[in-house]
Design a protein around this motif. Sequence first.
Motif, PDB file in Angstrom:
ATOM      1  N   ARG A   1     -46.696   4.220 -50.595  1.00 27.08           N
ATOM      2  CA  ARG A   1     -45.831   3.767 -51.485  1.00 27.08           C
ATOM      3  C   ARG A   1     -46.507   2.831 -52.644  1.00 27.08           C
ATOM      4  N   LEU A   2     -47.361   1.788 -52.096  1.00 31.27           N
ATOM      5  CA  LEU A   2     -47.971   0.975 -52.281  1.00 31.27           C
ATOM      6  C   LEU A   2     -49.254   1.105 -52.711  1.00 31.27           C
ATOM      7  N   ARG A   3     -50.217   1.493 -51.691  1.00 34.20           N
ATOM      8  CA  ARG A   3     -51.333   1.956 -52.126  1.00 34.20           C
ATOM      9  C   ARG A   3     -51.410   3.338 -53.642  1.00 34.20           C
ATOM     10  N   TRP A   4     -50.309   3.916 -53.929  1.00 38.95           N
ATOM     11  CA  TRP A   4     -50.740   5.101 -54.881  1.00 38.95           C
ATOM     12  C   TRP A   4     -49.810   4.383 -56.190  1.00 38.95           C
ATOM     13  N   GLN A   5     -49.174   3.078 -55.953  1.00 36.29           N
ATOM     14  CA  GLN A   5     -49.011   2.560 -57.019  1.00 36.29           C
ATOM     15  C   GLN A   5     -50.121   1.457 -57.812  1.00 36.29           C
ATOM     16  N   MET A   6     -50.989   1.770 -56.461  1.00 38.34           N
ATOM     17  CA  MET A   6     -51.932   0.766 -57.117  1.00 38.34           C
ATOM     18  C   MET A   6     -52.712   1.515 -58.169  1.00 38.34           C
ATOM     19  N   ALA A   7     -52.956   2.929 -57.702  1.00 36.63           N
ATOM     20  CA  ALA A   7     -53.628   3.968 -58.446  1.00 36.63           C
ATOM     21  C   ALA A   7     -53.455   4.044 -60.020  1.00 36.63           C
ATOM     22  N   GLN A   8     -51.735   3.589 -59.841  1.00 36.94           N
ATOM     23  CA  GLN A   8     -50.807   3.870 -61.368  1.00 36.94           C
ATOM     24  C   GLN A   8     -51.012   2.257 -61.894  1.00 36.94           C
ATOM     25  N   VAL A   9     -50.984   1.394 -61.534  1.00 38.05           N
ATOM     26  CA  VAL A   9     -52.165   0.794 -62.194  1.00 38.05           C
ATOM     27  C   VAL A   9     -53.204   0.543 -63.007  1.00 38.05           C
ATOM     28  N   LEU A  10     -54.203   1.375 -61.908  1.00 34.59           N
ATOM     29  CA  LEU A  10     -55.365   1.081 -62.646  1.00 34.59           C
ATOM     30  C   LEU A  10     -55.207   2.534 -63.725  1.00 34.59           C
ATOM     31  N   VAL A  11     -54.458   3.534 -63.501  1.00 36.35           N
ATOM     32  CA  VAL A  11     -54.536   4.287 -65.069  1.00 36.35           C
ATOM     33  C   VAL A  11     -53.520   3.399 -66.112  1.00 36.35           C
TER      34      VAL A  11
ATOM     35  N   ASN B   1     -57.518  -1.586 -50.956  1.00 40.76           N
ATOM     36  CA  ASN B   1     -58.224  -1.159 -49.933  1.00 40.76           C
ATOM     37  C   ASN B   1     -57.524  -2.730 -47.987  1.00 40.76           C
ATOM     38  N   ARG B   2     -56.930  -3.581 -49.090  1.00 39.48           N
ATOM     39  CA  ARG B   2     -55.891  -4.443 -47.428  1.00 39.48           C
ATOM     40  C   ARG B   2     -55.091  -3.397 -47.368  1.00 39.48           C
ATOM     41  N   ILE B   3     -53.586  -1.984 -48.304  1.00 37.60           N
ATOM     42  CA  ILE B   3     -53.022  -2.171 -48.367  1.00 37.60           C
ATOM     43  C   ILE B   3     -53.413  -0.823 -47.225  1.00 37.60           C
ATOM     44  N   SER B   4     -54.860  -0.217 -47.485  1.00 37.25           N
ATOM     45  CA  SER B   4     -55.194   1.295 -45.962  1.00 37.25           C
ATOM     46  C   SER B   4     -55.441   0.253 -44.699  1.00 37.25           C
ATOM     47  N   GLN B   5     -56.645  -0.956 -44.809  1.00 33.09           N
ATOM     48  CA  GLN B   5     -56.056  -1.875 -43.496  1.00 33.09           C
ATOM     49  C   GLN B   5     -54.854  -1.798 -43.026  1.00 33.09           C
ATOM     50  N   GLY B   6     -53.839  -2.110 -43.372  1.00 38.33           N
ATOM     51  CA  GLY B   6     -52.034  -2.267 -42.672  1.00 38.33           C
ATOM     52  C   GLY B   6     -51.600  -0.512 -42.870  1.00 38.33           C
ATOM     53  N   ILE B   7     -51.904  -0.025 -43.325  1.00 40.01           N
ATOM     54  CA  ILE B   7     -51.369   1.314 -43.605  1.00 40.01           C
ATOM     55  C   ILE B   7     -52.187   1.937 -41.796  1.00 40.01           C
ATOM     56  N   GLU B   8     -53.254   1.167 -41.380  1.00 36.80           N
ATOM     57  CA  GLU B   8     -54.245   2.061 -40.134  1.00 36.80           C
ATOM     58  C   GLU B   8     -53.588   1.289 -38.832  1.00 36.80           C
ATOM     59  N   LYS B   9     -53.509  -0.637 -39.296  1.00 36.75           N
ATOM     60  CA  LYS B   9     -53.213  -0.882 -37.872  1.00 36.75           C
ATOM     61  C   LYS B   9     -51.574  -0.606 -38.184  1.00 36.75           C
ATOM     62  N   ASN B  10     -50.872  -0.346 -38.734  1.00 36.13           N
ATOM     63  CA  ASN B  10     -49.216   0.089 -38.375  1.00 36.13           C
ATOM     64  C   ASN B  10     -49.368   1.279 -38.079  1.00 36.13           C
ATOM     65  N   GLY B  11     -50.112   2.378 -38.405  1.00 38.64           N
ATOM     66  CA  GLY B  11     -50.096   3.967 -37.594  1.00 38.64           C
ATOM     67  C   GLY B  11     -50.647   3.677 -35.994  1.00 38.64           C
ATOM     68  N   GLU B  12     -51.085   2.572 -35.567  1.00 36.10           N
ATOM     69  CA  GLU B  12     -51.771   2.625 -34.343  1.00 36.10           C
ATOM     70  C   GLU B  12     -50.622   2.626 -33.736  1.00 36.10           C
ATOM     71  N   VAL B  13     -49.862   1.253 -33.641  1.00 33.78           N
ATOM     72  CA  VAL B  13     -48.089   1.095 -33.377  1.00 33.78           C
ATOM     73  C   VAL B  13     -47.765   1.815 -33.866  1.00 33.78           C
ATOM     74  N   LEU B  14     -47.129   3.019 -34.624  1.00 35.98           N
ATOM     75  CA  LEU B  14     -46.427   4.151 -34.935  1.00 35.98           C
ATOM     76  C   LEU B  14     -46.623   4.953 -34.078  1.00 35.98           C
ATOM     77  N   LYS B  15     -47.951   5.178 -33.791  1.00 35.92           N
ATOM     78  CA  LYS B  15     -48.066   6.295 -33.489  1.00 35.92           C
ATOM     79  C   LYS B  15     -47.968   6.176 -31.421  1.00 35.92           C
ATOM     80  N   ALA B  16     -48.235   4.723 -31.677  1.00 35.63           N
ATOM     81  CA  ALA B  16     -47.579   4.542 -29.663  1.00 35.63           C
ATOM     82  C   ALA B  16     -46.086   4.194 -29.157  1.00 35.63           C
ATOM     83  N   PHE B  17     -45.636   3.469 -30.539  1.00 35.69           N
ATOM     84  CA  PHE B  17     -43.547   4.180 -30.545  1.00 35.69           C
ATOM     85  C   PHE B  17     -43.350   5.387 -30.514  1.00 35.69           C
ATOM     86  N   GLY B  18     -43.951   6.468 -31.160  1.00 39.15           N
ATOM     87  CA  GLY B  18     -43.743   7.321 -31.342  1.00 39.15           C
ATOM     88  C   GLY B  18     -43.940   8.283 -30.003  1.00 39.15           C
ATOM     89  N   ALA B  19     -45.159   8.321 -29.807  1.00 37.14           N
ATOM     90  CA  ALA B  19     -45.173   8.281 -28.210  1.00 37.14           C
ATOM     91  C   ALA B  19     -44.012   8.190 -27.165  1.00 37.14           C
TER      92      ALA B  19
END
Length: 128
Positions: free
Chosen positions: A21-31, A68-86
């Motif tokens: 949500r934060l990542r796409w809110q930044m696009a709204q800030v851009l607008v 960019n920073r938010i996207s990096q956080g999503i990637e790192k969180n996604g790795e852990v989320l996938k491991a715990f999801g499994a």
Amino acid sequence: MSDQQIEIYRQRYETFRHLDRLRWQMAQVLVAVLSAAALIFRTSPDGVGGAFWLFLGLAFLTIALVMNRISQGIEKNGEVLKAFGAAVGDDRIPSASSGWQSVTHWLTIVIAIGGAGCLIFGLSELRG
């Protein structure tokens, strides 16, 4: 599958949703920044000066950096989320897409290039 693993999975999923949500809110800030800049540009009888372009460039670069920073956080969180999801039985979580395949990656690049262009133009206007 323990209650602790399920709780960690829930928290990581909530973190993913929050960051997304934060990542796409930044696009709204851009607008909003673009709208304000267009209004200032249109209503300035003598045109805008170099300081305006510098400010706009800094705003664009800040938005690109934050995205960019938010996207990096999503990637790192996604790795852990996938491991715990499994671990809890959710094996359908996809791997994070490569930056070159992501729309937000390209949007971030375009915003950064626009910001750099505005900075260069603003500096040339101030020297000029």
